[in-house]
Every structure is written in structure tokens, then in C-alpha cells.
Design a protein around this motif. Structure first.
Motif, PDB file in Angstrom:
ATOM      1  N   SER A  32       0.791  -1.222   0.000  1.00 16.22           N
ATOM      2  CA  SER A  32       0.000   0.000   0.000  1.00 16.22           C
ATOM      3  C   SER A  32       0.830   1.281   0.000  1.00 16.22           C
ATOM      4  N   GLY A  33       2.121   1.164   0.276  1.00 19.01           N
ATOM      5  CA  GLY A  33       2.933   2.374   0.303  1.00 19.01           C
ATOM      6  C   GLY A  33       4.324   2.134   0.868  1.00 19.01           C
ATOM      7  N   THR A  34       4.974   3.237   1.206  1.00 20.36           N
ATOM      8  CA  THR A  34       6.337   3.192   1.731  1.00 20.36           C
ATOM      9  C   THR A  34       6.425   4.055   2.972  1.00 20.36           C
ATOM     10  N   LYS A  35       7.083   3.535   3.998  1.00 25.03           N
ATOM     11  CA  LYS A  35       7.361   4.291   5.219  1.00 25.03           C
ATOM     12  C   LYS A  35       8.832   4.681   5.174  1.00 25.03           C
ATOM     13  N   VAL A  36       9.106   5.961   5.446  1.00 24.24           N
ATOM     14  CA  VAL A  36      10.461   6.487   5.348  1.00 24.24           C
ATOM     15  C   VAL A  36      10.788   7.296   6.598  1.00 24.24           C
ATOM     16  N   ALA A  37      12.016   7.201   7.043  1.00 26.92           N
ATOM     17  CA  ALA A  37      12.594   8.131   8.020  1.00 26.92           C
ATOM     18  C   ALA A  37      13.957   8.457   7.438  1.00 26.92           C
ATOM     19  N   GLN A  38      14.155   9.702   7.066  1.00 28.30           N
ATOM     20  CA  GLN A  38      15.330  10.051   6.287  1.00 28.30           C
ATOM     21  C   GLN A  38      16.003  11.311   6.810  1.00 28.30           C
ATOM     22  N   LEU A  39      17.266  11.432   6.497  1.00 27.39           N
ATOM     23  CA  LEU A  39      18.009  12.644   6.793  1.00 27.39           C
ATOM     24  C   LEU A  39      17.368  13.783   6.002  1.00 27.39           C
ATOM     25  N   MET A  40      16.859  14.795   6.707  1.00 31.25           N
ATOM     26  CA  MET A  40      16.162  15.888   6.026  1.00 31.25           C
ATOM     27  C   MET A  40      17.138  16.919   5.462  1.00 31.25           C
ATOM     28  N   CYS A  41      18.270  17.103   6.137  1.00 33.25           N
ATOM     29  CA  CYS A  41      19.213  18.152   5.754  1.00 33.25           C
ATOM     30  C   CYS A  41      20.590  17.557   5.482  1.00 33.25           C
ATOM     31  N   PHE A  42      21.296  18.164   4.552  1.00 28.92           N
ATOM     32  CA  PHE A  42      22.675  17.785   4.274  1.00 28.92           C
ATOM     33  C   PHE A  42      23.405  19.041   3.845  1.00 28.92           C
ATOM     34  N   LYS A  43      24.556  19.274   4.428  1.00 19.20           N
ATOM     35  CA  LYS A  43      25.331  20.501   4.202  1.00 19.20           C
ATOM     36  C   LYS A  43      24.491  21.732   4.548  1.00 19.20           C
ATOM     37  N   ARG A  44      23.658  21.561   5.615  1.00 25.07           N
ATOM     38  CA  ARG A  44      22.810  22.611   6.184  1.00 25.07           C
ATOM     39  C   ARG A  44      21.779  23.156   5.200  1.00 25.07           C
ATOM     40  N   HIS A  45      21.388  22.330   4.233  1.00 22.13           N
ATOM     41  CA  HIS A  45      20.317  22.670   3.290  1.00 22.13           C
ATOM     42  C   HIS A  45      19.384  21.482   3.165  1.00 22.13           C
ATOM     43  N   LEU A  46      18.175  21.742   2.712  1.00 22.68           N
ATOM     44  CA  LEU A  46      17.181  20.699   2.500  1.00 22.68           C
ATOM     45  C   LEU A  46      17.722  19.679   1.501  1.00 22.68           C
ATOM     46  N   ALA A  47      17.664  18.414   1.861  1.00 21.65           N
ATOM     47  CA  ALA A  47      18.202  17.353   1.012  1.00 21.65           C
ATOM     48  C   ALA A  47      17.062  16.513   0.444  1.00 21.65           C
ATOM     49  N   PRO A  48      17.127  16.153  -0.825  1.00 16.73           N
ATOM     50  CA  PRO A  48      16.120  15.249  -1.380  1.00 16.73           C
ATOM     51  C   PRO A  48      16.341  13.848  -0.818  1.00 16.73           C
ATOM     52  N   TYR A  49      15.293  13.027  -0.883  1.00 21.94           N
ATOM     53  CA  TYR A  49      15.452  11.646  -0.419  1.00 21.94           C
ATOM     54  C   TYR A  49      16.464  10.934  -1.309  1.00 21.94           C
ATOM     55  N   THR A  50      17.340  10.199  -0.678  1.00 14.35           N
ATOM     56  CA  THR A  50      18.288   9.381  -1.423  1.00 14.35           C
ATOM     57  C   THR A  50      18.517   8.085  -0.669  1.00 14.35           C
ATOM     58  N   GLU A  51      18.756   7.025  -1.391  1.00 14.68           N
ATOM     59  CA  GLU A  51      19.087   5.768  -0.746  1.00 14.68           C
ATOM     60  C   GLU A  51      20.594   5.608  -0.623  1.00 14.68           C
ATOM     61  N   ILE A  52      21.331   6.647  -1.013  1.00 15.05           N
ATOM     62  CA  ILE A  52      22.778   6.632  -0.874  1.00 15.05           C
ATOM     63  C   ILE A  52      23.124   7.029   0.554  1.00 15.05           C
ATOM     64  N   ASP A  53      24.042   6.300   1.172  1.00 16.02           N
ATOM     65  CA  ASP A  53      24.479   6.630   2.519  1.00 16.02           C
ATOM     66  C   ASP A  53      25.125   8.008   2.521  1.00 16.02           C
ATOM     67  N   ARG A  54      24.964   8.742   3.607  1.00 19.12           N
ATOM     68  CA  ARG A  54      25.561  10.072   3.747  1.00 19.12           C
ATOM     69  C   ARG A  54      26.724   9.991   4.734  1.00 19.12           C
ATOM     70  N   ASN A  55      27.851  10.588   4.364  1.00 17.92           N
ATOM     71  CA  ASN A  55      29.007  10.660   5.249  1.00 17.92           C
ATOM     72  C   ASN A  55      28.965  11.985   5.993  1.00 17.92           C
ATOM     73  N   LEU A  56      29.033  11.913   7.326  1.00 18.23           N
ATOM     74  CA  LEU A  56      28.967  13.097   8.178  1.00 18.23           C
ATOM     75  C   LEU A  56      30.241  13.207   8.997  1.00 18.23           C
ATOM     76  N   SER A  57      30.583  14.431   9.365  1.00 18.43           N
ATOM     77  CA  SER A  57      31.777  14.625  10.182  1.00 18.43           C
ATOM     78  C   SER A  57      31.546  14.041  11.573  1.00 18.43           C
ATOM     79  N   PRO A  58      32.594  13.459  12.170  1.00 15.20           N
ATOM     80  CA  PRO A  58      32.451  12.936  13.530  1.00 15.20           C
ATOM     81  C   PRO A  58      32.346  14.105  14.517  1.00 15.20           C
ATOM     82  N   ALA A  59      31.224  14.206  15.205  1.00 14.22           N
ATOM     83  CA  ALA A  59      30.971  15.291  16.157  1.00 14.22           C
ATOM     84  C   ALA A  59      29.589  15.062  16.772  1.00 14.22           C
ATOM     85  N   ALA A  60      29.250  15.896  17.727  1.00 10.65           N
ATOM     86  CA  ALA A  60      27.882  15.901  18.256  1.00 10.65           C
ATOM     87  C   ALA A  60      27.038  16.710  17.277  1.00 10.65           C
ATOM     88  N   HIS A  61      25.959  16.127  16.799  1.00  7.63           N
ATOM     89  CA  HIS A  61      25.144  16.772  15.768  1.00  7.63           C
ATOM     90  C   HIS A  61      23.692  16.921  16.205  1.00  7.63           C
TER      91      HIS A  61
END
Length: 169
Positions: free
Chosen positions: A44-73
Motif C-alpha cells: 500500500s505504500g512506503t514508510k520512510v525516516a530520512q536525513l532531512m538536511c545535508f550541508k545545512r540545506h534541504l536534502a532530497p530523499y536518497t538511498e545513498i548513505d551520507r558521510n557526516l563529520s564525527p561530532a555531536a550533531h
């Protein structure tokens, strides 16, 4: 004969540069944390929980893993349920569906170099519980935060882009 040598030289150069690219990619992953989105398909559909922002801007949905800097985020997560107007479109790259309901949350997460983190989602009693989990150990790295999905939620990209600028990812 010269053409044969030229082709062999080009093939060798390409294979060496490919190996160097792979090594660079592996080094990037070792020096960063990798975040993997949640996606669950059904008839009937798809359930998603996704990273909304990348490089401090709105990010489109992607199934590609995102690399983030090691830090408290402060990580903004978009939680969305899609319905399919045409179930035959379900497996295409383009959703072929409409947003049924959604919400946004923020998780505070300490990320470390080399860590692989998955966004987890569990729906229970009309609420969606979201948390981040270390993929290798299976341990939660944030507390679960719940949200109630709304049928009319803000998808204004200008507003969301401003929200992304407040986060650290």
C-alpha cells in the motif's frame, strides 16, 4: 602495434585511478560517520525516516548513505508515509506516490569516525518512534523520540531550508 600499446596503457591508467578512487572513498568513510536512511515498502505504500538536511540545506530523499563529520550533531529527520496512486509504480526510482502523512523531528547524536548509523523507525499506537542505532553493535545511540504523523504537514521548501540552516548537518 602502437594502437595496441596505447589501449593497454589507457586500461592500466584507468585501473590505477579506479583503485586510487576506491582507496580515497574508504579513507573518507574511515574519517567520517555514515548515516543510512530507513525505508520500508509494502503493497500500500512506503514508510520512510530520512536525513532531512545535508550541508545545512534541504536534502532530497536518497538511498545513498551520507558521510557526516564525527561530532555531536543536531540531525533533522523527515518521517513520511507515501501511498501509491498506482501500485505498479512502487519499485521505480521515482516514488509514483503521494505523501499521505508526515512529520519532522530532531535528534541530538554523538557520531564518531568510522561509525555506521542507521535511522530506525517503529510505528505503534498511531505514533512513529525514531532513533539512531549503531549498525555494527545494534545499540541505540539516541533515545527514541516519537512523533504523530499529520496529513497536512509543512512541505514548504523555503521554510525547511531555513530550519536546516539551524542544524549541524
Amino acid at each position: 602495434m602502437q594502437i595496441g600499446k596505447l589501449i593497454i596503457s589507457a586500461a592500466l591508467a584507468l585501473s590505477v585511478s579506479s583503485c586510487a578512487g576506491l582507496q580515497g572513498n574508504e579513507q573518507l568513510k574511515a574519517n567520517s560517520a555514515t548515516l543510512i536512511n530507513f525505508k520500508q515498502d509494502s503493497d500500500s505504500g512506503t514508510k520512510v525516516a530520512q536525513l532531512m538536511c545535508f550541508k545545512r540545506h534541504l536534502a532530497p530523499y536518497t538511498e545513498i548513505d551520507r558521510n557526516l563529520s564525527p561530532a555531536a550533531h543536531d540531525i533533522f529527520i523527515r518521517v513520511v508515509d507515501y501511498s501509491y496512486m498506482n501500485p505498479a509504480l512502487r519499485n521505480r526510482t521515482q516514488w509514483g506516490g503521494i505523501v499521505r502523512q508526515g512529520s519532522y523531528i530532531m535528534l541530538k547524536a554523538p557520531l564518531t569516525a568510522g561509525q555506521i548509523v542507521t535511522i530506525q523507525r517503529r510505528d505503534k499506537d498511531g505514533k512513529s518512534y525514531i532513533w539512531l542505532q549503531d549498525k555494527l553493535t545494534g545499540k541505540a545511540i539516541t533515545d527514541a523520540v516519537y512523533t504523530t504523523l499529520q496529513s497536512q504537514f509543512n512541505i514548504d521548501s523555503d521554510y525547511l531550508d531555513k530550519e536546516c540552516a539551524k542544524g549541524s548537518v
